[in-house]
Structure formats: C-alpha cells, structure tokens
Design an enzyme around this catalytic site. Sequence first.
Site, PDB file in Angstrom:
ATOM      1  N   ASP A   8       0.869  -1.169   0.000  1.00  0.00           N
ATOM      2  CA  ASP A   8       0.000   0.000   0.000  1.00  0.00           C
ATOM      3  C   ASP A   8       0.908   1.222   0.000  1.00  0.00           C
ATOM      4  O   ASP A   8       2.120   1.110  -0.189  1.00  0.00           O
ATOM      5  CB  ASP A   8      -0.979  -0.029   1.179  1.00  0.00           C
ATOM      6  CG  ASP A   8      -0.325   0.228   2.526  1.00  0.00           C
ATOM      7  OD1 ASP A   8       0.920   0.304   2.615  1.00  0.00           O
ATOM      8  OD2 ASP A   8      -1.074   0.358   3.516  1.00  0.00           O
ATOM      9  N   CYS A  65       2.653  -3.323   4.137  1.00  0.00           N
ATOM     10  CA  CYS A  65       1.793  -2.189   4.457  1.00  0.00           C
ATOM     11  C   CYS A  65       2.289  -1.637   5.783  1.00  0.00           C
ATOM     12  O   CYS A  65       3.310  -2.096   6.286  1.00  0.00           O
ATOM     13  CB  CYS A  65       0.312  -2.568   4.477  1.00  0.00           C
ATOM     14  SG  CYS A  65      -0.216  -3.662   5.810  1.00  0.00           S
ATOM     15  N   THR A  67       1.461  -1.819   9.105  1.00  0.00           N
ATOM     16  CA  THR A  67       1.715  -2.797  10.162  1.00  0.00           C
ATOM     17  C   THR A  67       1.917  -4.203   9.615  1.00  0.00           C
ATOM     18  O   THR A  67       2.353  -5.087  10.343  1.00  0.00           O
ATOM     19  CB  THR A  67       0.537  -2.874  11.155  1.00  0.00           C
ATOM     20  OG1 THR A  67      -0.610  -3.396  10.476  1.00  0.00           O
ATOM     21  CG2 THR A  67       0.259  -1.526  11.790  1.00  0.00           C
ATOM     22  N   HIS A  98       8.469 -23.722   9.252  1.00  0.00           N
ATOM     23  CA  HIS A  98       7.365 -24.423   9.908  1.00  0.00           C
ATOM     24  C   HIS A  98       6.025 -24.284   9.204  1.00  0.00           C
ATOM     25  O   HIS A  98       5.191 -25.193   9.285  1.00  0.00           O
ATOM     26  CB  HIS A  98       7.199 -23.929  11.345  1.00  0.00           C
ATOM     27  CG  HIS A  98       8.331 -24.315  12.233  1.00  0.00           C
ATOM     28  ND1 HIS A  98       8.370 -23.963  13.553  1.00  0.00           N
ATOM     29  CD2 HIS A  98       9.476 -25.010  11.994  1.00  0.00           C
ATOM     30  CE1 HIS A  98       9.484 -24.428  14.095  1.00  0.00           C
ATOM     31  NE2 HIS A  98      10.171 -25.055  13.169  1.00  0.00           N
ATOM     32  N   HIS A 133       5.023 -30.608  10.287  1.00  0.00           N
ATOM     33  CA  HIS A 133       4.537 -29.298   9.871  1.00  0.00           C
ATOM     34  C   HIS A 133       3.605 -29.412   8.661  1.00  0.00           C
ATOM     35  O   HIS A 133       2.631 -28.664   8.558  1.00  0.00           O
ATOM     36  CB  HIS A 133       5.705 -28.358   9.563  1.00  0.00           C
ATOM     37  CG  HIS A 133       6.610 -28.179  10.733  1.00  0.00           C
ATOM     38  ND1 HIS A 133       6.227 -27.515  11.873  1.00  0.00           N
ATOM     39  CD2 HIS A 133       7.886 -28.604  10.953  1.00  0.00           C
ATOM     40  CE1 HIS A 133       7.222 -27.524  12.743  1.00  0.00           C
ATOM     41  NE2 HIS A 133       8.239 -28.181  12.206  1.00  0.00           N
TER      42      HIS A 133
END
Length: 143
Positions: A8, A65, A67, A98, A133
Amino acid sequence: MKIGICSDHAGFAYKTRLIEALEQKGYEMVDFGTHSEESMDYPDVAHPLAEAVENATVDCGIAMCGTGNGMAMTLNKHQGIRAGLAWDREIGELIRRHNNANVLVMPARFIAFEEVLVITDTWLNTPFDGGRHQKRIDKIPVK
C-alpha cells in the site's frame, strides 16, 4: 524465481527499493502495485497478488503495508495462501521452515529497510521442514 510483490502507500518506498535489490540478485519481479505514496486500499493489490500465487503465475509473494496486518488478513482469505507476518530474521525463517509461507508480509512502518533485506533473504533461502509441519498445513484450508 518469479516473485510477486505489492504494497500500500505506507510500503511503497520499501517495495520500490526491494524490487531493485531483488532484481540485482537475479529474481524476476512482478509488481502488483501500488505505484505511488498516494493513499489507497491495500485489498486492491493484495487480492491480485494472492490470485497470482494460487494460480502459480508467480512462485511466491511479498507484501508490505504499515503494520503488515491488513495485508496478511486480506491475503489469508484466499484458501491457497499462507501469508506470514515477519518483523525480524528469525520469524522470517520460521514462517518458511514451519508454515511454508508462500507470501512474506512485512510491517513497513515498524522496521528499517536493512531489516527488510535480511528478512527477505532469509525467507527466500530457508527450506520447508515438512514432516509434522506438513500435517498441520494440510489442516489450514476450510473445506
């Protein structure tokens, strides 16, 4: 390797610099936008990136972006996407090792660009551990 990338407005500057750094390393980059620092809605670029990863138009994806959370939430709405949010090298390694994350998401407003480079390099060069996993990953999609 062909890598899809999006951001963004908050991640635009880092995305631009990361594309250049990865192209110098020989990666083929596909830029899904945004193409400026003008305010925009991250789902508008996240959904096309997710579709490209799901359809194998690109091998994997990177998204940024402010956060990282908006991108991760949007990307993970797609059944074939395992987008992992990483803010340091160790998390970048573990989301690949993982969770076999096929999209790396980073918080552009909370890490330095040097850390973006380290996280990306680690993520791209870490193998998936498989085994127990894989069994867990197989349980992620909603049927």
